[in-house]
Design a protein around this motif. Structure first.
Motif, PDB file in Angstrom:
ATOM      1  N   MET A  69      14.585   6.271  12.225  1.00  0.00           N
ATOM      2  CA  MET A  69      15.494   7.193  12.909  1.00  0.00           C
ATOM      3  C   MET A  69      16.793   7.215  12.109  1.00  0.00           C
ATOM      4  O   MET A  69      17.276   6.170  11.669  1.00  0.00           O
ATOM      5  CB  MET A  69      15.771   6.715  14.331  1.00  0.00           C
ATOM      6  CG  MET A  69      16.632   7.657  15.160  1.00  0.00           C
ATOM      7  SD  MET A  69      15.651   8.998  15.867  1.00  0.00           S
ATOM      8  CE  MET A  69      14.712   8.115  17.132  1.00  0.00           C
ATOM      9  N   VAL A  70      17.350   8.403  11.898  1.00  0.00           N
ATOM     10  CA  VAL A  70      18.583   8.506  11.125  1.00  0.00           C
ATOM     11  C   VAL A  70      19.609   9.356  11.868  1.00  0.00           C
ATOM     12  O   VAL A  70      19.277  10.138  12.754  1.00  0.00           O
ATOM     13  CB  VAL A  70      18.334   9.120   9.723  1.00  0.00           C
ATOM     14  CG1 VAL A  70      17.396   8.256   8.899  1.00  0.00           C
ATOM     15  CG2 VAL A  70      17.813  10.556   9.828  1.00  0.00           C
ATOM     16  N   LYS A  71      20.848   9.173  11.476  1.00  0.00           N
ATOM     17  CA  LYS A  71      21.962   9.969  11.985  1.00  0.00           C
ATOM     18  C   LYS A  71      22.391  10.916  10.879  1.00  0.00           C
ATOM     19  O   LYS A  71      22.618  10.505   9.743  1.00  0.00           O
ATOM     20  CB  LYS A  71      23.112   9.022  12.363  1.00  0.00           C
ATOM     21  CG  LYS A  71      24.347   9.693  12.938  1.00  0.00           C
ATOM     22  CD  LYS A  71      25.384   8.610  13.266  1.00  0.00           C
ATOM     23  CE  LYS A  71      26.653   9.190  13.852  1.00  0.00           C
ATOM     24  NZ  LYS A  71      27.646   8.113  14.154  1.00  0.00           N
ATOM     25  N   LEU A  72      22.485  12.197  11.201  1.00  0.00           N
ATOM     26  CA  LEU A  72      22.806  13.240  10.230  1.00  0.00           C
ATOM     27  C   LEU A  72      24.085  13.967  10.632  1.00  0.00           C
ATOM     28  O   LEU A  72      24.346  14.153  11.825  1.00  0.00           O
ATOM     29  CB  LEU A  72      21.671  14.251  10.122  1.00  0.00           C
ATOM     30  CG  LEU A  72      20.414  13.797   9.390  1.00  0.00           C
ATOM     31  CD1 LEU A  72      19.225  14.626   9.811  1.00  0.00           C
ATOM     32  CD2 LEU A  72      20.627  13.895   7.883  1.00  0.00           C
ATOM     33  N   PRO A  73      24.884  14.392   9.664  1.00  0.00           N
ATOM     34  CA  PRO A  73      26.084  15.171  10.005  1.00  0.00           C
ATOM     35  C   PRO A  73      25.702  16.549  10.515  1.00  0.00           C
ATOM     36  O   PRO A  73      24.738  17.156  10.065  1.00  0.00           O
ATOM     37  CB  PRO A  73      26.838  15.245   8.674  1.00  0.00           C
ATOM     38  CG  PRO A  73      25.783  15.095   7.629  1.00  0.00           C
ATOM     39  CD  PRO A  73      24.759  14.173   8.213  1.00  0.00           C
ATOM     40  N   ALA A  74      26.460  17.031  11.486  1.00  0.00           N
ATOM     41  CA  ALA A  74      26.239  18.380  12.028  1.00  0.00           C
ATOM     42  C   ALA A  74      27.510  19.185  11.813  1.00  0.00           C
ATOM     43  O   ALA A  74      27.961  19.351  10.684  1.00  0.00           O
ATOM     44  CB  ALA A  74      25.859  18.286  13.503  1.00  0.00           C
ATOM     45  N   ALA A  75      28.098  19.671  12.891  1.00  0.00           N
ATOM     46  CA  ALA A  75      29.378  20.371  12.783  1.00  0.00           C
ATOM     47  C   ALA A  75      30.455  19.352  12.427  1.00  0.00           C
ATOM     48  O   ALA A  75      30.277  18.155  12.602  1.00  0.00           O
ATOM     49  CB  ALA A  75      29.694  21.058  14.109  1.00  0.00           C
ATOM     50  N   PRO A  76      31.601  19.822  11.916  1.00  0.00           N
ATOM     51  CA  PRO A  76      32.680  18.902  11.570  1.00  0.00           C
ATOM     52  C   PRO A  76      33.010  17.966  12.726  1.00  0.00           C
ATOM     53  O   PRO A  76      33.210  18.387  13.854  1.00  0.00           O
ATOM     54  CB  PRO A  76      33.842  19.836  11.255  1.00  0.00           C
ATOM     55  CG  PRO A  76      33.188  21.089  10.769  1.00  0.00           C
ATOM     56  CD  PRO A  76      31.940  21.220  11.587  1.00  0.00           C
ATOM     57  N   GLY A  77      33.010  16.654  12.421  1.00  0.00           N
ATOM     58  CA  GLY A  77      33.326  15.657  13.425  1.00  0.00           C
ATOM     59  C   GLY A  77      32.171  15.303  14.335  1.00  0.00           C
ATOM     60  O   GLY A  77      32.329  14.518  15.257  1.00  0.00           O
ATOM     61  N   GLU A  78      30.987  15.872  14.097  1.00  0.00           N
ATOM     62  CA  GLU A  78      29.835  15.623  14.946  1.00  0.00           C
ATOM     63  C   GLU A  78      28.649  15.164  14.117  1.00  0.00           C
ATOM     64  O   GLU A  78      28.640  15.308  12.888  1.00  0.00           O
ATOM     65  CB  GLU A  78      29.456  16.880  15.729  1.00  0.00           C
ATOM     66  CG  GLU A  78      30.532  17.386  16.684  1.00  0.00           C
ATOM     67  CD  GLU A  78      30.102  18.632  17.416  1.00  0.00           C
ATOM     68  OE1 GLU A  78      28.940  19.057  17.231  1.00  0.00           O
ATOM     69  OE2 GLU A  78      30.916  19.194  18.168  1.00  0.00           O
ATOM     70  N   ALA A  79      27.636  14.593  14.785  1.00  0.00           N
ATOM     71  CA  ALA A  79      26.413  14.161  14.124  1.00  0.00           C
ATOM     72  C   ALA A  79      25.274  14.210  15.133  1.00  0.00           C
ATOM     73  O   ALA A  79      25.501  14.265  16.340  1.00  0.00           O
ATOM     74  CB  ALA A  79      26.575  12.755  13.559  1.00  0.00           C
ATOM     75  N   PHE A  80      24.033  14.243  14.638  1.00  0.00           N
ATOM     76  CA  PHE A  80      22.883  14.220  15.528  1.00  0.00           C
ATOM     77  C   PHE A  80      21.839  13.275  14.941  1.00  0.00           C
ATOM     78  O   PHE A  80      21.888  12.922  13.764  1.00  0.00           O
ATOM     79  CB  PHE A  80      22.297  15.623  15.747  1.00  0.00           C
ATOM     80  CG  PHE A  80      21.590  16.182  14.547  1.00  0.00           C
ATOM     81  CD1 PHE A  80      20.203  16.126  14.446  1.00  0.00           C
ATOM     82  CD2 PHE A  80      22.300  16.798  13.519  1.00  0.00           C
ATOM     83  CE1 PHE A  80      19.546  16.658  13.353  1.00  0.00           C
ATOM     84  CE2 PHE A  80      21.643  17.332  12.417  1.00  0.00           C
ATOM     85  CZ  PHE A  80      20.272  17.260  12.332  1.00  0.00           C
ATOM     86  N   THR A  81      20.910  12.842  15.781  1.00  0.00           N
ATOM     87  CA  THR A  81      19.872  11.926  15.325  1.00  0.00           C
ATOM     88  C   THR A  81      18.586  12.681  15.057  1.00  0.00           C
ATOM     89  O   THR A  81      18.303  13.705  15.678  1.00  0.00           O
ATOM     90  CB  THR A  81      19.604  10.834  16.373  1.00  0.00           C
ATOM     91  OG1 THR A  81      19.253  11.443  17.620  1.00  0.00           O
ATOM     92  CG2 THR A  81      20.837   9.959  16.566  1.00  0.00           C
ATOM     93  N   LEU A  82      17.796  12.152  14.126  1.00  0.00           N
ATOM     94  CA  LEU A  82      16.523  12.763  13.763  1.00  0.00           C
ATOM     95  C   LEU A  82      15.522  11.659  13.475  1.00  0.00           C
ATOM     96  O   LEU A  82      15.812  10.726  12.721  1.00  0.00           O
ATOM     97  CB  LEU A  82      16.685  13.659  12.528  1.00  0.00           C
ATOM     98  CG  LEU A  82      15.407  14.319  12.005  1.00  0.00           C
ATOM     99  CD1 LEU A  82      14.870  15.320  13.015  1.00  0.00           C
ATOM    100  CD2 LEU A  82      15.658  15.002  10.666  1.00  0.00           C
ATOM    101  N   ASP A  83      14.361  11.757  14.072  1.00  0.00           N
ATOM    102  CA  ASP A  83      13.276  10.820  13.817  1.00  0.00           C
ATOM    103  C   ASP A  83      12.486  11.329  12.613  1.00  0.00           C
ATOM    104  O   ASP A  83      11.815  12.356  12.690  1.00  0.00           O
ATOM    105  CB  ASP A  83      12.376  10.721  15.050  1.00  0.00           C
ATOM    106  CG  ASP A  83      11.343   9.618  14.928  1.00  0.00           C
ATOM    107  OD1 ASP A  83      11.192   9.067  13.814  1.00  0.00           O
ATOM    108  OD2 ASP A  83      10.694   9.299  15.937  1.00  0.00           O
ATOM    109  N   LEU A  84      12.560  10.621  11.507  1.00  0.00           N
ATOM    110  CA  LEU A  84      11.872  11.064  10.294  1.00  0.00           C
ATOM    111  C   LEU A  84      10.359  10.938  10.392  1.00  0.00           C
ATOM    112  O   LEU A  84       9.651  11.408   9.502  1.00  0.00           O
ATOM    113  CB  LEU A  84      12.378  10.274   9.081  1.00  0.00           C
ATOM    114  CG  LEU A  84      13.863  10.442   8.738  1.00  0.00           C
ATOM    115  CD1 LEU A  84      14.196   9.699   7.442  1.00  0.00           C
ATOM    116  CD2 LEU A  84      14.232  11.920   8.601  1.00  0.00           C
ATOM    117  N   ALA A  85       9.868  10.316  11.473  1.00  0.00           N
ATOM    118  CA  ALA A  85       8.420  10.224  11.663  1.00  0.00           C
ATOM    119  C   ALA A  85       7.838  11.513  12.235  1.00  0.00           C
ATOM    120  O   ALA A  85       6.622  11.698  12.239  1.00  0.00           O
ATOM    121  CB  ALA A  85       8.082   9.047  12.575  1.00  0.00           C
TER     122      ALA A  85
END
Length: 414
Positions: free
Chosen positions: A351-367
């Motif tokens: 599972m990783v955390k990725l940048p989204a909009a400025p000042g924000e981030a979202f998580t993504l399961d690479l599986a």
């Protein structure tokens, strides 16, 4: 033909059985020899910077007979957590992380109480320590699958954070090695209390932020004996005391204070020594620069393997994955990410955390299907500052565990 044949990386095709001239930790594949089954694998191979590698014709198959095992990565905006909207998935992740933070904070505060009481109320401090270890073991019971969770912004005392990190990872490693309940409890207790003797040291000696020398360095190293002496006053079991005494020893005789060899070391001492070394690479003392978790695992495997039991080291690497939580990585699609959770069954797809909009981030399961693979590990200095600010890796690596669903078996799996 069974003999390997050199081939340029640009000439790779589906169906080729290839051999990589790299160690396991220098590439993101489960093994160094395999048949290419997807365009994604070819992209990863080309990203390694190799000009040529070898393939074995006898183990290869025609490209027309290969069914793509993995689809090409989708554009970033198309990637959402499987069966959930991004908001729902992020809310779930936030709840899970909040729960882990609360349990970690409880463990850290409890360790602070143990440190304060150990000298004047040793038996009471032992009871509190045993209760904390059993609480953690109870959380692990009936959990077929546990993942290691990174806790960012973990504002706890450094001594307590180190003790809890070592305890958490020791319990998970001991569990993966099949230790029965009593031995696991003793391992957890030794891991939690391995530095308890530092309670008698001045702060600048117990947690040095700069190199020590002379008498102060000797006093720091004496914390091993102080921990054993305090453990005796706490009437800790003999196996716990032995593990505490050996937490700075090494299988090749290069440790301290007794320069013991592998045949003189107990399993508990070797486990605590390994995890202690790992955490001190990520969260160092003496003003040393921290390594990323990926670099720390690589350092243990490539340069310090002689210091540890090979079976315990291999089990630890399987537990942590090639990219342990806290590692900064670049994905195959070029984006930077922070590894936040590793499932032992899918170490290359965390599972990783990725940048989204400025000042924000979202998580993504690479599986999940369609998610990009990891191309490489990176250091903070290699990540653009504005992206690093969004990922917020934190200055201290802290870990806890959480229950996760076992990954679904792929079609045709045994």
């Amino acid at each position: 033909m069974n003999s390997p044949i050199p081939i340029k990386v640009d000439e790779l095709r589906l169906g080729m059985f290839i051999q990589l001239p790299l160690s396991w930790l220098q590439h993101p594949f489960p093994t160094s020899s395999f048949r290419i089954t997807s365009g994604e694998q070819i992209g990863l191979l080309r990203s390694l910077g190799l000009s040529t590698l070898h393939y074995i014709p006898a183990k290869s198959v025609p490209e027309a007979q290969v069914t793509e095992g993995d689809s090409d990565p989708q554009p970033p905006q198309a990637l959402q957590p499987k069966n959930e909207s991004g908001t729902q998935a992020d809310d779930t992740q936030a709840r899970d992380t909040s729960s882990c933070h609360a349990r970690y904070q409880h463990a850290s505060l409890t360790y602070g109480q143990i440190m304060a009481d150990a000298s004047r109320q040793p038996l009471g401090a032992r009871a509190v320590a045993q209760a904390l270890v059993h609480e953690c073991m109870a959380e692990l019971e009936d959990r077929d699958s546990c993942a290691i969770r990174l806790l960012a912004d973990c504002h706890v005392d450094g001594t307590a954070a180190h003790a809890v990190n070592v305890m958490v990872l020791a319990l998970l490693l001991g569990r993966s090695l099949g230790l029965h309940e009593q031995r696991l409890a003793e391992l957890g207790l030794a891991a939690l209390l391995h530095d308890i003797g530092k309670s008698a040291l001045p702060r600048h000696v117990a947690e040095p932020g700069a190199p020590l020398a002379g008498a102060e360095l000797q006093r720091y190293r004496a914390h091993v004996g102080e921990s054993v002496a305090l453990g005796q006053r706490m009437e800790l079991p003999s196996d716990v005391l032995i593990a505490i005494a050996q937490h700075h020893e090494a299988a090749d005789g290069s440790g301290h204070p007794l320069q013991l060899l592998a045949e003189d070391l107990g399993q508990g001492g070797q486990i605590v020594a390994l995890i202690n070394a790992y955490d001190r690479l990520c969260n160092p003392l003496f003003g040393m620069p921290p390594l990323t978790p990926h670099e720390a695992v690589s350092e243990l495997y490539a340069h310090r393997a002689a210091r540890f039991d090979s079976g315990i080291l291999a089990a630890f690497i399987r537990l942590m994955g090639v990219y342990p939580p806290g590692s900064l990585v670049q994905l195959l699609d070029g984006r930077y990410a922070l590894v936040t959770r590793v499932h032992p069954a899918q170490p290359l797809r965390p599972m990783v955390k990725l940048p989204a909009a400025p000042g924000e981030a979202f998580t993504l399961d690479l599986a999940q299907e369609g998610a990009p693979a990891i191309r490489r590990s990176v250091r903070p200095s290699q990540v653009p500052p504005e992206i690093l600010d969004q990922l917020q890796p934190g200055s201290r690596i802290c870990y806890y565990f959480e229950r996760v669903a076992a990954p679904p078996e792929k079609d045709g799996a045994p």
